[in-house]
Design an enzyme around this catalytic site. Structure first.
Site, PDB file in Angstrom:
ATOM      1  N   GLY A  57       0.828  -1.191   0.000  1.00 30.15           N
ATOM      2  CA  GLY A  57       0.000   0.000   0.000  1.00 30.15           C
ATOM      3  C   GLY A  57       0.865   1.244   0.000  1.00 30.15           C
ATOM      4  O   GLY A  57       2.057   1.198   0.321  1.00 30.15           O
ATOM      5  N   CYS A  58       0.262   2.373  -0.375  1.00 30.60           N
ATOM      6  CA  CYS A  58       1.022   3.616  -0.482  1.00 30.60           C
ATOM      7  C   CYS A  58       1.482   4.086   0.893  1.00 30.60           C
ATOM      8  O   CYS A  58       2.662   4.395   1.090  1.00 30.60           O
ATOM      9  CB  CYS A  58       0.191   4.672  -1.189  1.00 30.60           C
ATOM     10  SG  CYS A  58      -1.489   4.858  -0.548  1.00 30.60           S
ATOM     11  N   TYR A  59       0.561   4.140   1.850  1.00 35.04           N
ATOM     12  CA  TYR A  59       0.960   4.556   3.201  1.00 35.04           C
ATOM     13  C   TYR A  59       2.015   3.612   3.766  1.00 35.04           C
ATOM     14  O   TYR A  59       3.046   4.069   4.286  1.00 35.04           O
ATOM     15  CB  TYR A  59      -0.260   4.595   4.124  1.00 35.04           C
ATOM     16  CG  TYR A  59      -1.235   5.725   3.894  1.00 35.04           C
ATOM     17  CD1 TYR A  59      -0.837   7.058   4.005  1.00 35.04           C
ATOM     18  CD2 TYR A  59      -2.577   5.470   3.611  1.00 35.04           C
ATOM     19  CE1 TYR A  59      -1.757   8.095   3.826  1.00 35.04           C
ATOM     20  CE2 TYR A  59      -3.489   6.499   3.437  1.00 35.04           C
ATOM     21  CZ  TYR A  59      -3.080   7.811   3.543  1.00 35.04           C
ATOM     22  OH  TYR A  59      -3.980   8.832   3.376  1.00 35.04           O
ATOM     23  N   THR A  63       4.229   1.790   2.345  1.00 33.53           N
ATOM     24  CA  THR A  63       5.536   2.002   1.726  1.00 33.53           C
ATOM     25  C   THR A  63       6.281   3.135   2.407  1.00 33.53           C
ATOM     26  O   THR A  63       7.447   3.005   2.794  1.00 33.53           O
ATOM     27  CB  THR A  63       5.361   2.306   0.218  1.00 33.53           C
ATOM     28  OG1 THR A  63       4.791   1.163  -0.415  1.00 33.53           O
ATOM     29  CG2 THR A  63       6.684   2.659  -0.439  1.00 33.53           C
ATOM     30  N   SER A  64       5.595   4.256   2.571  1.00 26.05           N
ATOM     31  CA  SER A  64       6.274   5.418   3.154  1.00 26.05           C
ATOM     32  C   SER A  64       6.680   5.159   4.600  1.00 26.05           C
ATOM     33  O   SER A  64       7.748   5.580   5.038  1.00 26.05           O
ATOM     34  CB  SER A  64       5.376   6.654   3.059  1.00 26.05           C
ATOM     35  OG  SER A  64       4.251   6.529   3.914  1.00 26.05           O
TER      36      SER A  64
END
Lengths: 346, 346, 346, 346
Positions: free
Chosen positions: A149-151, A153-154
């Protein structure tokens, strides 16, 4: 040339895959599916691709896609992915799934957070969590990669160096994340209208967002101990970009310089991690359109905490770019192929 | 009618004072100073005031202002305020200072964070910290009120109920704040250009922002014990608005419903605090242009933390609106006079 | 107190009416209808109204509304308005219709541009076109006022002085208009998502927009001769605001100063028209949230044309504010009652 | 590899040149000058270039630049360019000048509009106006190319097919242009602050903008007869992008289909012109970051006019991308080298 298929091309991640793959010299996009836009040119759905792609979207079964593609990106919603991917694998395609369906090791946890039963549990163990900076070698040999997921990953990229070295108290992790509106997809919803999003910020899903178990699962593996985190996502008046501000209590005193060195060592040679110099914090504008994750660090001796700033483009390193990075590893290409994109600023 | 003066009208807080005071039936704006725009109409500096105000800005000394005004708002930068305000007080004016110069009780702490010596220490004890929801009665009798910073307003209002009741571990407070660009003022700086700010977010001053000691001072008073916090401000592509997401560990188990009740009781009858119903989080768009502080709450039993969402318009409740609220108290007007402004949405 | 009803409160114009009427001392909002949100509080649909309004939206017939309101604003889409308004009038209510249904004198022209038959033709002659700066006296005695479109308001106000004095060639009028996204309403559409609108501009309906016949009808009346215009609307990444840049060939030579004087004379005493000084052009930010129309003028001797810049807030002077201005005239209130709103900048 | 120099790299056009040249396989950026940022890394001025470029900016004379570069882009302001370019040419460098200094054939016209004397008149005749779609062959053999202005690029490309075929009345041309804020450069100015630009639109320089003579000069050449135009620029809350809406009276009746065919023929084979299908209008988002000019057309039989919508990215086709396109022609590279950039959407 490897033939590429995209299932569910009409969402923002699908359009972004088409953009990135256009520059990839080892592959060719041969098939793209969309139920809603079947029969339309991809360049009608994404007019930025006018003159770039002549592909026509079709409504095809997984089997039909597998005939026309050696490698498939699944960019369909959760629940759909788990139905389409097994036949693709069985037909011999390698798959990167951009949905959440194969990210969690446990079907029970999945069902708990996603409120639906999992119909392809037999692939959960095989699926590799596709964060190359953490799982590079497993990805290289996988035929099914669950794109993070994008969150997550960060957040995971911001915390991995600290957890690997056992430097923070795992019970104190707080991730305050802010995302651009493309993260919500291209579906028509009042809450995503221009006038509802612009000139403001709003939190949502505080403590309850579906990315939470995925983050905790991966951080737990890195830490070697069970942990829970506070995760608060916010919607920004921004198209692309995630900023995660991550807090954790230090186990022992560490100077700013020591902290900088630790990250520099841990991410030495990573092609897509850029460390900001001490005192400089990253901004999403500087990664726009690129696969970079920019990191900034601040040790705060007053509170004995470290604050990590982690920014990515949610559609690239947070979705389609990372998917291509995974494909490169899975296919034996140089990892950065097609991803040498200079961020667009301003 | 009370005669009002504004010192330093050319900044955003000055323009906003003029807007708000236009609707205030008990006062009249009689004098406004600006060194840079001396001789120009206020409506040339702020063309939104075209047809609303005919005032001409002048470059006047504090003494000259005191002759023409009974009540003065100082909207000049730190360091200037401490020079202009003593003569105003000595000439008999009441003053609300929108700068930071009189917010900190300790001149040493001021000098430590603001890197300049304090030349009006004799007024520090007298100055009242102008947060009406906390200090209403002292404000009513003050002649010098230090108007709180924008970030501190949002954070203190979010935490006061919990600290008063001793419900959270004071060492665990983290405030992750996001502000619109008007907070940086109207000065010409590359970092504040449209192209630098739009479509992105960036942290700045992490752990080192000058509002930190002010927040800690006031939270310490509310808690009755010394505390330090983590405070991370971020710049948003938004004109107006602050969102503070505040985290703290609960001392003992509390349900979401209990938490909602506590805030409802503590802020019962407050004219400018609006509590969102459980499960709803506030957004800066819904307070735009108004003096409201909207609060949302989430108890997270998994992490035994509470997350408070506090949003304000940084130019109104975070600056000029709160300054007028303080003036109303200091002058014996009804507290909400001139501040009955419906937020502008969209 | 006059009792006010709003039919179709859930759109942006409905929410804006509620905001404006809150400050109107002669009226009270007693009933608001919404099919979709029936049973919900108005402050749930528009959380900016939290603490401002306790009204609950209902799904009521026109007859039921007429029982509870003396004056009704119809903020429903075209085609619906023509069905709801006749029973309201028959029940004795006065009505301002914010839709297009009663703006055109000719049912044939309506049917031609709106592609549907007109079921309330008998009211077309009676309905007054509600642009107070042009039709003030007829509005005062009307029971049905057709509130002008947002684009037409900006364009007609920019051209009226020139047409009344016969100063331009009527065949050469070009109106290039740019509108904020709230003009498209609060319906969920992909084309209106944040990511589709932000950071760009697009023309739409060039030469074919439905406001064209309305503009031509009113300009024809002012000119005293049939005319057609070029009208090109554009969508801006802006919430509120219309900028119309209007071009016309001058019949005879006129200096910039003469042009300025003509507008100053024609609009002398108009409470909501503000003329920018020569060399200054208006901007939508300076009318945000207010009922003003700001005008700027440029005579270009090289091309023998005049360029008029006309800006309004499309939701206020272009919709709900003008509707209240019309109500004031129809009810004998002072024309600016409730509309003394200082524009919000920044 | 050809060695490239950039004079004045700190502006947005300079940063954009660095971005584009990074992908150009025939050249290497060897030197970049900046007075203000001398000694700093290019990646400190443009942190999006972190990890992409290690170049250090220097304060060098034209002669020193010429020693280190075979080809130079001058991205300095007008007046500076005319001083730096002659020594570069004399030292044997080829030059693309992104300023206005060599665009006008007549020094008198230059001095009239730019209000300063021209100190390098001897190069005006030699300089080629660098619009490849119009002047491809002259550019190929030039050593000094004057890169067109951003507005002129969009307008001339929109009108060239019509003027070449003598289809419009040259006295009736009106160009209503809207530009993103990056067009104003990276200098610190109050009028360009985020809060001043966002959520609004404003016209400026109506009938008086310095790009006017350049547009008229080139349109006159295409038409074969003297002409003047109305040109009105507007500032948008957009980073990149120009939309020009262009109006002209048709000399004779032409259908929409005929008009579409004319443009399709005229721009057949142009690598950077994309024609929208009939009924579709271009948007700046779809050319973002790319060298495309997207065109849309509407014949309006009611007014006997044609409306042309022309959109570009002002920093790419309107500046740095076109400069590289010119360099490719001047150096004998394939025209699209380094410019195969897919537009970034959303």
């Amino acid at each position: 040339m490897i033939r590429i298929g995209i299932i569910g091309v009409s969402g923002y991640a699908g359009g972004e895959l088409a953009r990135i793959l256009h520059h990839h010299k080892e592959v060719e996009l041969t098939v793209a599916t969309s139920r809603q836009y079947s029969g339309q040119k991809l360049s009608q759905i994404y007019p930025n691709l006018r003159g770039v792609s002549d592909l026509i979207c079709k409504n095809l079964s997984a089997e039909e896609v597998a005939e026309q593609a050696d490698f498939v990106f699944a960019a369909v919603p959760p629940h759909s992915a788990m139905k389409m991917i097994p036949p693709l694998l069985e037909a011999g395609s390698k798959v990167v799934d951009l949905s959440a369906d194969f990210r969690l090791d446990s079907a029970e946890v999945y069902e708990d957070w996603y409120k639906c039963s999992h119909s392809a549990r037999q692939y959960l163990e095989e699926a590799v969590y596709g964060l190359p900076e953490v799982n590079r070698s497993s990805i290289s040999t996988a035929r099914l990669v669950a794109n993070p997921g994008c969150y997550p990953t960060s957040i995971i990229l911001g915390l991995a160096p600290l957890l690997r070295r056992n430097l923070i108290r795992t019970g104190t992790i707080i991730a305050d994340s802010k995302s651009g509106a493309s993260g919500a997809g291209r579906g028509a919803k009042v809450a995503q209208l221009y006038c509802e999003v612009t000139d403001g910020i709003r939190a949502y899903g505080v403590g309850k967002h579906r990315h939470t178990p995925e983050i905790e699962q991966e951080l737990t593996k890195l830490a070697g101990e069970e942990l829970v985190i506070s995760f608060s996502p916010h919607l920004l008046p921004v198209s692309r970009g995630i900023n995660s501000t991550i807090y954790a209590d230090l186990k022992e005193e560490l100077t700013q310089e020591e902290m900088m060195s630790i990250f520099a060592e841990e991410y030495y040679d990573e092609p897509f991690i850029r460390l900001c110099e001490s005192g400089v914090f990253p901004t999403t504008q500087n990664v726009r359109g690129s696969n970079y994750c920019d990191l900034g660090l601040q040790v705060d001796p007053r509170t004995e905490r470290v604050v990590i700033l982690s920014v990515i483009d949610n559609l690239v390193k947070g979705a389609s770019g990372q998917a291509v990075q995974n494909m490169n590893l899975m296919c034996g290409f140089e990892e950065a192929t097609g991803l040498d994109i200079v961020p667009l600023f301003p």
